[in-house]
Enzyme design. Structure first.
Site, PDB file in Angstrom:
ATOM      1  N   SER A  50       6.800  36.632  80.450  1.00 32.02           N
ATOM      2  CA  SER A  50       7.906  36.552  79.500  1.00 32.02           C
ATOM      3  C   SER A  50       9.147  35.968  80.193  1.00 32.02           C
ATOM      4  O   SER A  50       9.250  35.999  81.432  1.00 32.02           O
ATOM      5  CB  SER A  50       8.224  37.949  78.971  1.00 32.02           C
ATOM      6  OG  SER A  50       8.475  38.798  80.072  1.00 32.02           O
ATOM      7  N   CYS A  62       1.273  30.797  74.615  1.00 37.94           N
ATOM      8  CA  CYS A  62       2.642  30.331  74.883  1.00 37.94           C
ATOM      9  C   CYS A  62       2.870  28.985  74.220  1.00 37.94           C
ATOM     10  O   CYS A  62       4.004  28.536  74.106  1.00 37.94           O
ATOM     11  CB  CYS A  62       2.903  30.258  76.380  1.00 37.94           C
ATOM     12  SG  CYS A  62       1.929  28.996  77.178  1.00 37.94           S
ATOM     13  N   GLU A 116      -1.604  43.746  84.443  1.00 40.73           N
ATOM     14  CA  GLU A 116      -2.205  45.083  84.451  1.00 40.73           C
ATOM     15  C   GLU A 116      -2.821  45.422  83.090  1.00 40.73           C
ATOM     16  O   GLU A 116      -3.539  46.393  82.959  1.00 40.73           O
ATOM     17  CB  GLU A 116      -1.159  46.137  84.851  1.00 40.73           C
ATOM     18  CG  GLU A 116       0.023  46.313  83.901  1.00 40.73           C
ATOM     19  CD  GLU A 116       1.163  45.316  84.147  1.00 40.73           C
ATOM     20  OE1 GLU A 116       0.884  44.167  84.522  1.00 40.73           O
ATOM     21  OE2 GLU A 116       2.334  45.710  83.933  1.00 40.73           O
ATOM     22  N   ARG A 117      -2.531  44.588  82.067  1.00 42.33           N
ATOM     23  CA  ARG A 117      -3.095  44.853  80.739  1.00 42.33           C
ATOM     24  C   ARG A 117      -4.449  44.172  80.551  1.00 42.33           C
ATOM     25  O   ARG A 117      -5.187  44.519  79.636  1.00 42.33           O
ATOM     26  CB  ARG A 117      -2.144  44.378  79.639  1.00 42.33           C
ATOM     27  CG  ARG A 117      -0.747  44.837  79.856  1.00 42.33           C
ATOM     28  CD  ARG A 117      -0.030  45.297  78.598  1.00 42.33           C
ATOM     29  NE  ARG A 117       1.065  46.160  78.992  1.00 42.33           N
ATOM     30  CZ  ARG A 117       1.090  47.478  78.837  1.00 42.33           C
ATOM     31  NH1 ARG A 117       0.099  48.101  78.240  1.00 42.33           N
ATOM     32  NH2 ARG A 117       2.113  48.181  79.258  1.00 42.33           N
TER      33      ARG A 117
END
Ligand code: NAD
Length: 496
Positions: free
Chosen positions: A233, A288, A183-184
């Protein structure tokens, strides 16, 4: 309706082959992390909207599954062509919503395209195997069949690439799909779905729902969703894996990271510093596979410390769309505050900030979420920061007596996404490759990102599941194996 870009209007979902205005009652307002200008209003979908997308995908499945694989890949060839044509637009969108430089965004989109190319090999890759005469006159055949509706949930750091770790393989194997991007950073997928719309895919085969945690939970809980591919995450990956398992669904959940690089005294130091600098600070440390702890062994300590500090100091921080910028802002103002406070923890625990990026302000972009590179020297192993994912442009330096002790540091980490070694010794490299507990190993490599035809996943708390992403593992994940054992009485054939 096309993909909206007016920041006062909620962006649409894409359901059953068309753009659909959201009926959500909660929204997230996004800003460009470099300029703080309004970028998008993101609807946070609930179970009803998720249900509509899953229903569309489920309705499309029977016909799509019967479509020959050769025909299923034709829209992917078209997609590859459209992604190439629109690469610049997509890359600039990534920079606007995520902050990374446009050069980094282009490299990201190349990886996305590579996955589309590999999935075009499905007619070969999806084949099963067989054996005649497993017993006299009896044959055995293994065939692969698609699962049905699959859900894909992706994170904020690779808005263009990570959805393509999954989408091309899922649909080429005959599944239908609902994607929920972060959503970001939802705008890159708005543009990608506008391209998917032009590929000739039948309606309902790919669907896009915008939302946050509630949408993910509704997807996992939906009885018609068969499998979940997740990246994010560690806490979220663990929660998604447990929830999917509680429903008896297959899941592959990639989590967070704390990647170590070991520098031996025989490493080519200038090269090591240049490569580690790119790994630690590229994409503002929000990869990551970013190296975040450099372990120097023996006499490598002083030489590497000086070389990495010089390399990091030379990085130009700014708006990723501007020429000559090496590092853009971090994702949000909250990310910036979180990273600054974690640097504070390291300093309080006894590390020395030989470069301190806290409080960075960039002229002309005073409202941006910028941080200069930070290097924390001598972080004590007992500091909480040692195994906390900072997810920002912060590199900790620590020292080991020998390779044994350095491998011990990796051993103690809860994460295992990537481990790298810099050396000119083949024997040391082999030992490291053999012993390091991580899913991606770099030997004189800073970002050991597997090509699309190799599997991608971490170990330990960086991954929950068995079968990894991309390539052959994707075929394994998105298909169910069926074995047929056949006997045909020989006398019947004599009738003809
Ligand atoms: P995040 O966990 O906040 O969000 C990822 C996705 O999960 C989003 O779509 C979000 O809406 C959803 N989500 C968040 N919390 C959830 C919950 N409790 N239950 C269900 N869904 C939830 O991650 P992020 O900040 O967007 O991305 C950065 C993280 O992703 C970092 O930890 C990074 O290391 C990790 N990451 C891992 C890999 C990998 O391959 N292992 C790749 C990229 C990013």
């Amino acid at each position: 309706m096309s993909a909206a870009t007016d920041p006062s209007q909620p962006i649409p979902h894409y359901i059953d082959g068309q753009w659909a205005a959201s009926r959500a009652t909660e929204f997230l307002d996004l800003v460009n992390p470099a300029t703080a200008e309004g970028l998008a209003r993101v609807p946070l979908a609930g179970a009803a909207e998720v249900g509509a997308a899953v229903t569309a995908a489920a309705a499309a499945f029977p016909e799509w599954r019967r479509t020959p694989p050769e025909d299923r890949i034709q829209p992917l060839f078209k997609l590859k062509q459209l992604l190439e044509e629109e690469l610049e637009v997509l890359s600039r969108t990534i920079t606007q919503e995520n902050g990374k430089t446009v050069a980094e965004a282009r490299a990201e989109m190349r990886r996305a395209i590579e996955n589309v190319e590999v999935a075009c090999g499905i007619p070969s890759m999806m084949q099963g195997y067989n054996l005649e005469d497993v017993a006299r006159g009896i044959d055995e055949i293994m065939i692969r069949q698609p699962l049905g509706v699959v859900a894909v949930v992706t994170p904020s750091n690779f808005p263009g690439m990570i959805p393509f770790w999954f989408l091309p393989y899922a649909i080429a194997t005959g599944n239908t799909l609902v994607l929920k991007p972060s959503e970001r950073v939802p705008l890159t997928m708005q543009k990608a779905f506008a391209l998917l719309h032009r590929t000739g895919l039948p309606r309902g085969v790919v669907n896009l729902v915008n939302g946050g945690r509630a949408a993910v939970e509704a997807l996992i809980d939906h009885p018609q969703v068969r499998a979940v591919s997740f990246v994010g995450s560690t806490a979220a990956a663990r929660a998604v894996y447990a929830r999917a398992a509680a429903h008896g669904k297959r899941a592959q959940c990639q989590g967070g990271a704390k990647n170590h690089v070991v520098i031996l005294p025989d490493a080519e130091m200038e090269m090591a510093a240049r490569i580690v600098n790119d790994s630690a600070f590229g994409c503002a440390g929000q990869r990551c596979l970013a190296v975040s702890v450099a372990v120097t062994v023996g006499s490598a300590q002083r030489e590497f410390r000086e070389a990495i500090a010089d390399a990091a100091k030379a990085l130009k921080v700014g708006n990723g769309l501007d020429e000559g910028v090496h590092m853009g802002p971090v994702l949000t103002a909250q990310s910036k505050s979180r990273i600054e406070s974690l640097v504070g923890v390291g300093v309080k625990d006894g590390a020395r900030a030989i470069l301190d990026g806290r409080g960075t302000r960039i002229a002309g972009y005073e409202k941006g979420s910028f941080l200069n590179p930070t290097i924390l020297d001598g972080l004590p192993p007992e500091s909480a920061l040692t195994d906390t994912e900072i997810f920002g442009p912060v590199l900790s330096l620590t020292h080991a007596r020998d390779l044994d002790e350095a491998i011990g540091f990796l051993e103690r980490s809860a994460h295992g996404n990537q481990a790298s070694l810099f050396t000119s010794s083949g024997a040391a490299a082999r030992r490291f490759r053999y012993e390091a507990k991580a899913g991606n190993i770099g030997i004189n490599i800073g970002v050991a990102a597997p090509m699309a035809y190799f599997p991608f996943s971490g170990w330990k708390d960086s991954f929950f599941g068995v079968v990894h992403a991309q390539g052959r593992d994707a075929i394994e994940f998105y298909t169910e194996k069926k074995v047929v054992v056949e006997r045909w009485a020989a006398e019947h054939s004599r009738k003809f």
